[in-house]
Each structure stands twice: as structure tokens, then as C-alpha cells.
Scaffold this active site. Sequence first.
Site, PDB file in Angstrom:
ATOM      1  N   LYS A 200      13.268   8.766 -10.037  1.00 46.94           N
ATOM      2  CA  LYS A 200      13.343   8.670  -8.392  1.00 46.94           C
ATOM      3  C   LYS A 200      13.908   7.572  -7.813  1.00 46.94           C
ATOM      4  O   LYS A 200      14.402   7.101  -6.672  1.00 46.94           O
ATOM      5  CB  LYS A 200      12.371   9.589  -8.351  1.00 46.94           C
ATOM      6  CG  LYS A 200      12.513  10.798  -8.141  1.00 46.94           C
ATOM      7  CD  LYS A 200      11.196  11.518  -7.506  1.00 46.94           C
ATOM      8  CE  LYS A 200      10.240  11.844  -7.929  1.00 46.94           C
ATOM      9  NZ  LYS A 200       9.139  13.145  -7.718  1.00 46.94           N
TER      10      LYS A 200
ATOM     11  N   GLU B 169       8.613   9.350 -11.387  1.00 47.35           N
ATOM     12  CA  GLU B 169       8.430   8.007 -10.246  1.00 47.35           C
ATOM     13  C   GLU B 169       9.782   7.288 -10.758  1.00 47.35           C
ATOM     14  O   GLU B 169      10.378   7.219  -9.325  1.00 47.35           O
ATOM     15  CB  GLU B 169       7.225   7.309 -10.097  1.00 47.35           C
ATOM     16  CG  GLU B 169       7.107   6.756  -8.842  1.00 47.35           C
ATOM     17  CD  GLU B 169       6.271   7.454  -7.139  1.00 47.35           C
ATOM     18  OE1 GLU B 169       7.090   8.907  -7.507  1.00 47.35           O
ATOM     19  OE2 GLU B 169       7.076   7.396  -6.616  1.00 47.35           O
TER      20      GLU B 169
ATOM     21  N   HIS C 195       1.344   2.635   0.069  1.00 50.27           N
ATOM     22  CA  HIS C 195       2.091   1.763  -1.139  1.00 50.27           C
ATOM     23  C   HIS C 195       2.930   0.379  -1.302  1.00 50.27           C
ATOM     24  O   HIS C 195       3.045  -0.211  -0.688  1.00 50.27           O
ATOM     25  CB  HIS C 195       3.172   2.780  -1.793  1.00 50.27           C
ATOM     26  CG  HIS C 195       2.838   4.461  -2.154  1.00 50.27           C
ATOM     27  ND1 HIS C 195       1.835   4.203  -2.528  1.00 50.27           N
ATOM     28  CD2 HIS C 195       3.772   5.379  -2.706  1.00 50.27           C
ATOM     29  CE1 HIS C 195       2.083   6.254  -2.517  1.00 50.27           C
ATOM     30  NE2 HIS C 195       2.965   6.260  -2.454  1.00 50.27           N
TER      31      HIS C 195
ATOM     32  N   CYS D 256       8.489   8.945  -1.548  1.00 57.83           N
ATOM     33  CA  CYS D 256       7.741   7.686  -0.832  1.00 57.83           C
ATOM     34  C   CYS D 256       7.852   6.296  -1.063  1.00 57.83           C
ATOM     35  O   CYS D 256       7.976   5.180  -0.359  1.00 57.83           O
ATOM     36  CB  CYS D 256       6.067   7.862  -0.500  1.00 57.83           C
ATOM     37  SG  CYS D 256       5.204   8.589  -1.556  1.00 57.83           S
TER      38      CYS D 256
HETATM   39  C1  11C Z   1       2.987   9.198  -5.562  1.00 56.35           C
HETATM   40  N1  11C Z   1       5.412   9.118  -4.292  1.00 56.35           N
HETATM   41  O1  11C Z   1       3.264   8.986  -5.115  1.00 56.35           O
HETATM   42  C2  11C Z   1       4.796  10.562  -4.950  1.00 56.35           C
HETATM   43  C3  11C Z   1       4.341  11.019  -4.353  1.00 56.35           C
HETATM   44  O2  11C Z   1       9.346  12.499  -4.739  1.00 56.35           O
HETATM   45  O3  11C Z   1       8.025  13.471  -3.006  1.00 56.35           O
HETATM   46  C4  11C Z   1       5.909  12.177  -3.722  1.00 56.35           C
HETATM   47  C5  11C Z   1       7.150  12.295  -5.156  1.00 56.35           C
HETATM   48  C6  11C Z   1       7.977  12.726  -4.044  1.00 56.35           C
HETATM   49  O4  11C Z   1       2.759  10.490  -7.011  1.00 56.35           O
END
Ligand code: 11C
EC number: 1.2.1.11
Length: 343
Positions: free
Chosen positions: A204, A201, A241, A149
Site C-alpha cells: 500500500k 502495508e 506512526h 495512515c
Molecule cells: C496499520 N496502517 O497501522 C494500518 C491501518 O489501509 O487504512 C490502516 C489500514 C488502511 O495497521
Amino acid sequence: MTHTVGVLGATGAVGQRLIQLLDPHPDFEIEALTASSESAGKPYRKAAKWRISTPIPDSVAEITVAETDPDAIPDVDLLFSSLPSSVGERVESDFCEAGYVVSSNSSNQRMAEDVPLVIPEVNADHLGLLEVQRDSRGWDGAMVKNPNCSTITMVPTLKALDEFGLSRVHVATLQAVSGAGYSGVTSMEIIDNAIPHIGGEEEKMESESKKLLGSFDGAELAAHDATVSASCNRIPTLDGHLENVWAEFEAGATVEDAVEAMESYQGIDLPSSPDPLIRVFEEPERPQPRLDRERENGMQICAGGLRESETGIQYNCLAHNTLRGAAGASVLNGELLAKEGYL
Ligand code: 11C
């Protein structure tokens, strides 16, 4: 033409959002739901601890939840998956092997060379990787992923700005607790606090962004050569976010150029794509999660605070993390699969 669909992991936070977005939907009709073995055999209304403000759709409430196993569900044209990544890694492949087409939000295999990672408005052409996937995996089915996300919140704005020759990106995120699933939503003990770490995160955001912005020549995908550096933080917001982005370019770009590029960028037209894709605010204190996350059914990307910094353009962007950033992202990929004749 309506396609029959199922939801894997239907009782979870993103699974519930999928049901909210899929009923009603012009292309899809829900016929199968799966969850863990404690929920299997129960009608969905009893299995789900429903947390969305609108009620469970009537046509879904009485569907009996099945085990998450290819032998346990009826034949459907498309499966949406919001399984936890550790479960999805094996199970989603089992479904693809059994002939199912899977549009998955689960983070496993996003970076695999033969798995299209897609935001339809950004890189619909990457769906062509499914031909590569068919050869490499020998599946009758297929697997398409949407990104994380926080990546989805930023990448459409970068795609719009790439006409200036994107060369370097720094991003700092302020992420809502619902990104951590139900445990996050219920644990607002981070009020009066912020947590400067979200496991995995940053990596990613860095790798997924370059894959999404990369080019596909029909056989191989080349990642974008911009560098991306992320710092991810949890703040006590329920949904949405917010991200601070510093983008650098090979060619010069003024604020006016950047606003024009973002406002005019649209990408593909699908039933769930917002119009415009990116809403740019002039007010420097916008976008904000509570004011702006629900725009266009929670599917619009918002940007604001654009200014020329010493190195390029600095701005803020925002998206609803469980709608645009997760369930809605999978639904859009399902719509793309339908439009491109993969169902
Ligand atoms: C969070 N973005 O806000 C993460 C949740 O790789 O789909 C989603 C994690 C993902 O903690």
C-alpha cells in the site's frame, strides 16, 4: 454554509475519531450514523463502546444508529466512511449509486483508476477524477478516498522535496498498535517486542505514494516515476506512526534545502489543515510519538533528524495515525469537496 453529514461505521475506532472531529465542525453537522446490525436501532451512546477521553458530543449521543444501507439513513450531503475494507467494497458503491457523496478511509478501491486518492495539501487537483468517475460508473454520487495512515505520514514530506527531482525512496516504519483497530489497542502484549510484518502495508505504501505524487492532466492520472520501497513494523506505541525515510533526488539537495522546502510547503488552506503543515525539529531525537502526535489537533506532520546520507537525504517523520492518518484525512477530503462545490 453548513452541510449535513453521516458516518458509516460510526462505532469503530476511526468512526469514533470522526465523531470527535465532526462535532463541532464549522462546515458539517452530523445527522446520520450507521453500524452493524447488533447496534442498529440503539441510541449511539448505548451502541458505541466509547474509548475517547472527551465525552460523546450531546448532539450525537441520542442519534439512533441505522443499518449500513442506503435505504436506512436520512438524506445527507456527505457520508464519511470508516467501514472495514471487505464491507466497504460493496456498500460504499451502493451508497454512491444511490446518489451519496462518500469520503472514505476504507482501503478498498484506493488504486482504482477513476477513484481520486487525495491528501488535499498534496494533490487537491486529483479531485478532477470525479468527472472521469461519473462517466465510467454512471453514479449520481461520488467516491473520494484518503490513503493509508503510514502513507499519509510520509507523502507530504516527499511532495515538499519533489522540487529536487525525487527519484527513489526507501522507508522503514514503526507503527502504533491503534493502526490495528481496537484489537490492537487492547492487545499491548507486544510490549518488549516488535512485529516485522503488517499485512499488505508495504505494498500500500509503495503504490499509494506514487499515485498521490502523480500528475493529473484532466483526463488521466500518471503515477510518479520515483521508486518506493517500504518495510513496515509494529511497535508497542499506542498512537502515532514514526517512519525512517531515505530519499534520493535527480538534483542535489542539502539539509538546509530540505528543511527550507519542508518548512515552507503548505498546500491548500482548509479548516482542518495545520499551519505549518510540516513541523521540522532540529533536535535529533524528535519527533517522538508521545511528545508530538497531538500537535495542531493531531493533524500536523512532524519531521526531524535530517542528514545528508551517501545517497540523498535521510530523515524521520511522524503523524497521529487515527487522526491525521485516518479520520482527519477523511474530514479534510470532505472539506475539500465542500470548498470545490461537490456537495
Ligand atoms: C496499520 N496502517 O497501522 C494500518 C491501518 O489501509 O487504512 C490502516 C489500514 C488502511 O495497521
